[in-house]
Write a protein that holds these residues in place. Structure first.
Motif, PDB file in Angstrom:
ATOM      1  N   ARG A  42    -139.979  45.888 -20.674  1.00 39.64           N
ATOM      2  CA  ARG A  42    -141.429  45.797 -20.761  1.00 39.64           C
ATOM      3  C   ARG A  42    -141.873  44.875 -21.891  1.00 39.64           C
ATOM      4  N   PRO A 169    -148.382  47.654 -14.739  1.00 42.02           N
ATOM      5  CA  PRO A 169    -147.140  48.152 -14.143  1.00 42.02           C
ATOM      6  C   PRO A 169    -147.355  48.554 -12.686  1.00 42.02           C
ATOM      7  N   GLN A 170    -146.251  48.775 -11.999  1.00 41.52           N
ATOM      8  CA  GLN A 170    -146.300  49.112 -10.574  1.00 41.52           C
ATOM      9  C   GLN A 170    -147.140  50.357 -10.308  1.00 41.52           C
ATOM     10  N   SER A 171    -147.089  51.321 -11.216  1.00 45.49           N
ATOM     11  CA  SER A 171    -147.817  52.570 -10.995  1.00 45.49           C
ATOM     12  C   SER A 171    -149.330  52.372 -10.941  1.00 45.49           C
ATOM     13  N   GLY A 175    -148.219  49.329  -5.556  1.00 45.96           N
ATOM     14  CA  GLY A 175    -147.154  50.146  -4.990  1.00 45.96           C
ATOM     15  C   GLY A 175    -147.436  50.632  -3.575  1.00 45.96           C
ATOM     16  N   TYR A 211    -145.246  41.621  -3.393  1.00 42.49           N
ATOM     17  CA  TYR A 211    -145.919  42.917  -3.553  1.00 42.49           C
ATOM     18  C   TYR A 211    -146.145  43.675  -2.241  1.00 42.49           C
ATOM     19  N   ARG A 216    -137.943  45.369  -1.549  1.00 43.72           N
ATOM     20  CA  ARG A 216    -137.771  45.224  -2.993  1.00 43.72           C
ATOM     21  C   ARG A 216    -137.625  46.596  -3.633  1.00 43.72           C
ATOM     22  N   GLN A 217    -136.645  46.744  -4.495  1.00 43.69           N
ATOM     23  CA  GLN A 217    -136.417  48.028  -5.152  1.00 43.69           C
ATOM     24  C   GLN A 217    -137.498  48.326  -6.182  1.00 43.69           C
ATOM     25  N   TYR A 218    -138.083  47.304  -6.749  1.00 48.15           N
ATOM     26  CA  TYR A 218    -139.167  47.505  -7.693  1.00 48.15           C
ATOM     27  C   TYR A 218    -140.142  46.341  -7.561  1.00 48.15           C
ATOM     28  N   GLN A 219    -141.362  46.563  -7.981  1.00 54.41           N
ATOM     29  CA  GLN A 219    -142.347  45.496  -8.031  1.00 54.41           C
ATOM     30  C   GLN A 219    -142.474  45.019  -9.469  1.00 54.41           C
ATOM     31  N   PRO A 220    -142.401  43.723  -9.691  1.00 48.73           N
ATOM     32  CA  PRO A 220    -142.552  43.231 -11.063  1.00 48.73           C
ATOM     33  C   PRO A 220    -143.958  43.478 -11.589  1.00 48.73           C
ATOM     34  N   ASP A 221    -144.071  43.549 -12.898  1.00 54.13           N
ATOM     35  CA  ASP A 221    -145.382  43.727 -13.505  1.00 54.13           C
ATOM     36  C   ASP A 221    -146.318  42.583 -13.116  1.00 54.13           C
TER      37      ASP A 221
END
Length: 233
Positions: A42, A169-171, A175, A211, A216-221
């Motif tokens: 982060r 962030p993704q949250s 998401g 997005y 994708r396992q995670y979304q970038p900030d």
């Protein structure tokens, strides 16, 4: 049973000591490579966000397009809001009264990402001369933008005319889009803002790949530069 001789015991002891030595050496080498003060992913993203040109659009800063008095990226000093998880820096502080939930909001923004392979910028409303409008609190817009404007806890509200950079962030971002991209990631889809495919197809495709991608396992900030207008423009 196999008789255990002195030579056998000596061999076993030597092998055991050798294994312990090798394990200890590997552990020492591994730990010696660790930085004394680890830098979180982060924190690295905040550094990257600070290097993105403030509201860049067409080679000029959006500060030149919408008015002077805007700080350059190198001058930004980021703070972290513990109550929201947002990281933010004000390039220009506005004036007047902050907006409230239920008010109509109008912003110009530049949407960038910390996870793009071919450049960070995705979409700018200033490039298309299409400000983004919605009613605060109606659920149509990602929480990261709403909290950046309304404030929350230790995060101060923006004032009309202000320009703020936020790392979302993704949250608090997109998401939900990846969970059902076919029905949500469309023209005027929610939560927005989403680059309009009808008038910004290339930008929309870049956005969608990052997005609206369930693989994708995670979304970038998200790095979002926001200029806030009054409740009416």
């Amino acid at each position: 049973t196999i008789p255990i001789t002195i030579n056998t015991m000596s061999s076993l002891l030597s092998s055991t000591l050798l294994c312990l030595f090798l394990v200890g050496t590997e552990f020492h080498d591994a730990t010696s490579l660790q930085p004394e003060q680890p830098i979180s992913r982060r924190s690295m993203m905040v550094g990257a966000a600070g290097s993105v040109g403030i509201l860049t659009a067409g080679g000029s800063t959006i500060g030149n397009l919408l008015g002077g008095g805007v700080a350059q990226a190198a001058d930004l000093s980021f703070e972290t809001s513990r109550s929201t998880g947002l990281q933010y820096a004000d390039a220009k502080v506005g004036s007047g009264q902050p907006l409230k939930a239920g008010n109509s909001a109008t912003i110009d923004f530049v949407l960038s990402t910390t996870g793009a392979r071919y450049g960070s910028k995705i979409y700018s409303t200033a490039d298309k001369d299409t400000p983004y409008r919605w009613t605060l609190g109606d659920g149509s817009t990602i929480l990261g933008i709403e909290k950046a404007i309304l404030g929350d806890g230790d995060l101060p509200a923006m004032l009309p005319g202000g320009i703020r950079r936020v790392v979302i962030p993704q949250s608090l971002g997109y998401g939900k889009l990846a969970e059902n991209s076919k029905s949500l990631c469309v023209q005027d889809g929610q939560p927005g803002p989403i680059p309009p495919p009808n008038t910004a197809f290339e930008e929309y495709q870049r956005f969608k790949n990052i997005y609206c991608n369930s693989d994708r396992q995670y979304q970038p900030d998200i790095v979002m530069d926001i200029k806030l207008y009054g409740s009416r423009r």
